[in-house]
Write a protein that holds these residues in place. Structure first.
Motif, mmCIF file in Angstrom:
data_model
loop_
_atom_site.group_PDB
_atom_site.id
_atom_site.type_symbol
_atom_site.label_atom_id
_atom_site.label_comp_id
_atom_site.label_asym_id
_atom_site.label_seq_id
_atom_site.Cartn_x
_atom_site.Cartn_y
_atom_site.Cartn_z
ATOM 1 N N ARG A 146 0.824 -1.206 0.000
ATOM 2 C CA ARG A 146 0.000 0.000 0.000
ATOM 3 C C ARG A 146 0.857 1.253 0.000
ATOM 4 N NH1 ARG A 146 -3.904 0.599 4.933
ATOM 5 N NH2 ARG A 146 -2.061 1.598 5.840
ATOM 6 N N LEU A 151 2.410 1.577 -3.479
ATOM 7 C CA LEU A 151 1.386 2.002 -4.438
ATOM 8 C C LEU A 151 1.000 3.464 -4.228
ATOM 9 C CD1 LEU A 151 -1.154 -0.935 -4.914
ATOM 10 C CD2 LEU A 151 0.298 0.141 -6.634
ATOM 11 N N SER A 189 3.427 5.470 -6.039
ATOM 12 C CA SER A 189 3.182 5.421 -7.491
ATOM 13 C C SER A 189 2.018 6.311 -7.882
ATOM 14 C CB SER A 189 2.902 3.977 -7.925
ATOM 15 O OG SER A 189 3.991 3.140 -7.630
ATOM 16 N N ILE A 190 0.956 6.288 -7.092
ATOM 17 C CA ILE A 190 -0.219 7.097 -7.432
ATOM 18 C C ILE A 190 0.076 8.579 -7.249
ATOM 19 C CG2 ILE A 190 -2.579 7.633 -6.711
ATOM 20 C CD1 ILE A 190 -3.002 4.648 -6.230
ATOM 21 N N ILE A 211 -1.577 2.767 -10.887
ATOM 22 C CA ILE A 211 -1.719 1.370 -10.462
ATOM 23 C C ILE A 211 -0.961 0.438 -11.402
ATOM 24 C CG2 ILE A 211 -3.389 -0.498 -10.148
ATOM 25 C CD1 ILE A 211 -5.400 1.623 -9.253
ATOM 26 N N LEU A 232 2.085 -1.405 -9.526
ATOM 27 C CA LEU A 232 1.710 -2.656 -8.874
ATOM 28 C C LEU A 232 2.818 -3.702 -8.935
ATOM 29 C CD1 LEU A 232 -0.504 -4.128 -7.364
ATOM 30 C CD2 LEU A 232 -1.415 -4.915 -9.563
#
Length: 856
Positions: free
Chosen positions: A326, A329, A332-333, A387, A391
């Motif tokens: 989490r 991610l 990344s977001i 994502i 991911l």
């Protein structure tokens, strides 16, 4: 919620600690997301949005459909008689109306202005459901002769020519040589049929319904379906009406040509054949975004390797795998959201470029902007992108934790085999997508080149063209336009540098033309096949010479072909071969209309080359010309061949026109080469954008293979040093590194070629004289990318050969990576000096620690 905010704050801190990485990733994502948003905005505006009319889904265009008339779509315009039968017999429409586009002359003596306009049924605005901003629409009575001296202005023309005069309604203007009263001003943005700025009522007179004019097709027809009537029901009604028209007109060759009435939704008619081009571009820019994702994912994998100690500490302190994933991610977001914000800032710039390139080739594109749909699309793409590229690295980083890394002196930053394999897959995928885009752009390039090599039937070099539309009110008698154009051509021919000059009713590739049923006196075909649909052209002496249209047999038109001489005609070679295949067509007879037409027979005096009047992609119908003096027309296009620069003649020609008539404007002053270029504008747009996307894809693929090869070099630095220490030459090391890097590229090339074979069929409708599986284009794409990949592999490989073996072995023996690793890795992944320096300081600390442990 608190955990989410904590993750976001931590993500921002981590990105701030590595500004070089963050900047490169955000820039890459911004370009990819911005390009996708720009293309989506165009697709949304042109294809997806409804037309700006109330209940536009029930608006339809109606065509007469015929097979074997030389039209690619099998669709043709209406004649006045056919429209009258449709209007009287239909059961499916609230109303139907005709549209005749044209050019109108507006202005005063000495300062005439040419305006794009349309002559329409008074019911047109009711059919569309649009009311004027000022004044009113046409009344039914204004569609009758003697009551038609009214005009409606477009919003743009009202602003430019009349200064947005609020009292313009009721004033008189000089339009096409006669005084007309302004009865309305349309709202901003209304220009149907595009690009009209002035509307006048269509008036039918008795001669329009003469049986001889049944085949004179020159009107478009628009209709609105009745409430509760579906498109399928309307088509059934048209089928019944088609059968009625065939039965009621047995003396006309409807049955032979497969006559039918065809319905299409107005939106479908408006977007035309641009649908395939735009969806291809949407797919291409989507592939570019996948390449961006793969590239950023590769960077995240390398960054994850460098963060193994941090992740191991967090796991040791109790963080679970889900918590780690989490967090990664979230980073990344955050990256993708920053990239999306940058993309939105870049979108207006990209849209401006696209709209400028496509203004003349895409309908409705001028109104393209960033609306709610574009913002929603950008948000979905941004989050989805974060994502997609985050991911796999997150899963890999969280799974590959080694606690040995926490031991003092433990080796940090070593990459696992799974991570290496994933990076290699990303690079191969980048190469595959790049090959697909390069193959697609290669096909379009080959197609475009072949189209440029098409013989249009004339020589466009050194030809100036312009259009002159004489007002019928001022030039009502047939001898008046004939005298005007005769004098105009005569004076132009006397200008210095002019080699030939002539006029024709519609110039090649001008988007205009007229056609009709034509009867030939031939024994080579059955009587029922002797009345083809032909393109009709009215020409003056000198036109064929000015356009460079070659004479095959007989003669061109001459001054002796006057209205008192015997009617004559010139036909094209296609018509001669079709109807007089084994004999000389010169001396044979031909006439306008069907077999029972009372129009006079014309004697064929010449046969000329076939000219591609409508488009370069396909041959036109059979063609017939007759002398302008024998059947004058008020609208003519002038063609002037000169030994000088054609555009230098324009002022002199315009002055001659004004000398002949001070109120007569001149329209579309272009060279013939410019006309040809305009006819290819849509193809050029698709080619330009797809080539740009392919170039970006190739660059991303090259960076991917470059980074993997460079990272491999740093990971294998000890091995390389050992090989060189025991006798391996620099050439051997170079071959080893390049061979391993190119193996990835070749795997991607193979996958890309297979993907191209599966997907390039989508381009079939956009190609000309090139197969979708053209081996030359596919091999050229593969060879280009292979060459770029070879260069990308060779640079880090060459750098590896510069390393001193003893230095490499000394640093590796201390359990740490060499001092070149971080700078090389950072440089080859596009990061900046700040990141490199930060990483170098960490390396220095590690080296100092090792030194204190006894390594010298």
């Amino acid at each position: 919620m608190m955990n989410l905010l904590q993750d976001l704050r931590y993500a921002l801190r981590m990105l701030a600690k590595n500004p070089g990485f963050a900047i490169v990733a955000v820039l890459t994502l911004g370009l990819g997301i911005g390009a996708n948003t720009a293309i989506f905005s165009v697709v949304n505006t042109v294809l997806l949005k409804p037309l700006p009319y109330p209940h536009s889904d029930v608006l339809v265009k109606i065509w007469t459909g015929c097979t074997g008339v030389g039209l690619a779509t099998g669709q043709n315009w209406f004649s006045a008689r056919e429209f009258r039968e449709l209007r009287e017999q239909h059961r499916s429409f609230v109303n139907v109306g005709v549209i005749g586009a044209g050019t109108s002359g507006l202005g005063v003596s000495g300062n005439p202005r040419s305006v794009s306009g349309a002559v329409v049924s008074p019911s047109l605005f009711t059919i569309l459901g649009v009311s004027p901003r000022l004044g009113r629409a046409f009344t039914p009575e204004e569609g009758e002769q003697g009551h038609d001296r009214v005009v409606i202005l477009g919003h743009g023309l009202w602003q430019r020519a009349f200064g947005s005069d609020p009292l313009i309604v009721g004033k008189d203007l000089l339009v096409n040589g006669r005084s007309c009263q302004v009865v309305g001003v349309m709202p901003q943005g209304f220009d149907y049929p595009s690009p009209s700025e002035l509307w006048m009522p269509q008036v039918f007179v008795a001669t329009d319904f003469d049986p001889n004019n049944r085949g004179n097709h020159r009107y478009e027809v628009l209709a609105r379906l009745k409430p509760g009537v579906s498109l399928a029901q309307a088509r059934t009604d048209m089928e019944a009406l088609s059968r009625y028209m065939i039965e009621a007109n047995r003396d006309y060759p409807y049955e032979r040509v497969g006559f039918a009435l065809i319905l299409h939704p107005l939106l479908e008619e408006t977007v035309g054949d641009v649908k395939t081009s735009l969806w291809v571009l949407m797919g291409a820019v989507g592939f570019v975004l996948l390449l961006v994702c793969a590239n950023v994912a590769g960077l995240l994998l390398v960054r994850g390797t460098a963060r193994q100690k941090e992740i191991a500490v967090r796991v040791a302190l109790g963080a679970g795998t889900r918590r780690i994933i989490r967090q990664l991610l979230s980073e990344s977001i955050v990256l993708s959201l920053l990239g999306g914000a940058l993309g939105l800032l870049l979108t207006p710039i990209l849209l401006n470029v696209i709209v400028t390139l496509s203004a003349s080739s895409l309908p409705r594109v001028a109104s393209t902007g960033i609306d709610g749909g574009a913002l929603l699309f950008t948000f979905i793409v941004t989050v989805g992108t974060g994502i997609v590229f985050g991911l796999a690295p997150a899963l890999e980083t969280s799974r590959g934790v080694h606690y040995e890394i926490l031991k003092e002196g433990g080796r940090s930053g070593s990459e696992g085999r799974a991570s290496q394999r994933l990076r290699r897959i990303f690079v191969a995928a980048e190469a595959a997508l790049a090959v697909l885009l390069l193959a697609g752009s290669g096909l379009l390039v080959r197609s475009f080149v072949k189209l440029l090599q098409v013989d249009p039937g004339f020589r466009p070099e050194g030809v100036l063209t312009l259009q002159v539309a004489l007002p019928t009110a001022k030039y009502a008698k047939p001898d008046q336009p004939a005298a005007f154009f005769h004098e105009l051509v005569s004076r132009v021919q006397q200008l210095p540098g002019v080699q030939a000059a002539g006029a024709v009713s519609s110039l090649p590739l001008s988007g205009q033309g007229n056609s009709g049923t034509t009867t030939v006196d031939s024994r080579a075909v059955a009587p029922q096949d002797a009345s083809p649909e032909a393109d009709w052209r009215v020409a003056t002496p000198g036109f064929f010479q000015a356009m460079g249209i070659s004479l095959i047999a007989g003669r061109f038109f001459e001054e002796r072909d006057t209205d008192t001489a015997a009617p004559v005609a010139v036909i094209d070679e296609t018509m001669a071969r079709t109807y007089w295949p084994n004999e000389d067509a010169v001396g044979k007879r031909i006439k306008r209309g069907g077999a029972k037409s009372t129009n006079p027979w014309m004697t064929i005096v010449g046969v000329v080359r076939h000219v591609r009047y409508r488009t370069l992609e396909a041959r036109s119908r059979v063609q017939i010309y007759w002398p302008e003096a024998q059947r004058p027309t008020n609208f003519m296009g002038l063609a002037i061949r000169t030994s000088a620069n054609p555009t230098s003649l324009a002022p002199a020609v315009q002055k001659i026109v004004l000398d002949l008539d001070a109120q007569q404007p001149v329209d579309r002053v272009l060279t013939m080469q410019e006309l040809m270029a305009d006819s290819l504008a849509r193809r050029r747009l698709t080619l330009t954008l797809l080539a740009a996307f392919a170039g970006g894809a190739m660059l991303l693929a090259a960076l991917g293979i470059y980074g993997v090869t460079a990272y491999t070099v740093t990971q294998r630095q000890q091995e390389i040093g050992l090989r060189m220490a025991i006798g391996a030459s620099r050439a051997d090391v170079l071959k080893l590194i390049v061979r391993q890097g190119m193996s990835l590229m070749l795997a991607g090339l193979a996958a890309g070629l297979l993907l191209s074979l599966c997907l390039t069929w989508v381009l079939s409708t956009l190609l000309f004289s090139v197969r979708a599986y053209d081996p030359v284009s596919l091999l050229a794409a593969a060879a280009t990318l292979a060459l770029v990949g070879l260069i990308a592999c060779s640079l880090p490989a060459w750098r590896a050969t510069r390393v001193d073996p003893l230095v490499a072995l000394r640093y590796e023996s201390c359990g740490t990576r060499g001092p070149m690793e971080a700078p090389v890795q950072a440089l080859l992944h596009g990061t900046t000096v700040e990141w490199i320096q930060d990483h170098d300081r960490n390396e220095a600390d590690q080296l100092t620690s090792s030194s204190r442990s006894g390594c010298r």
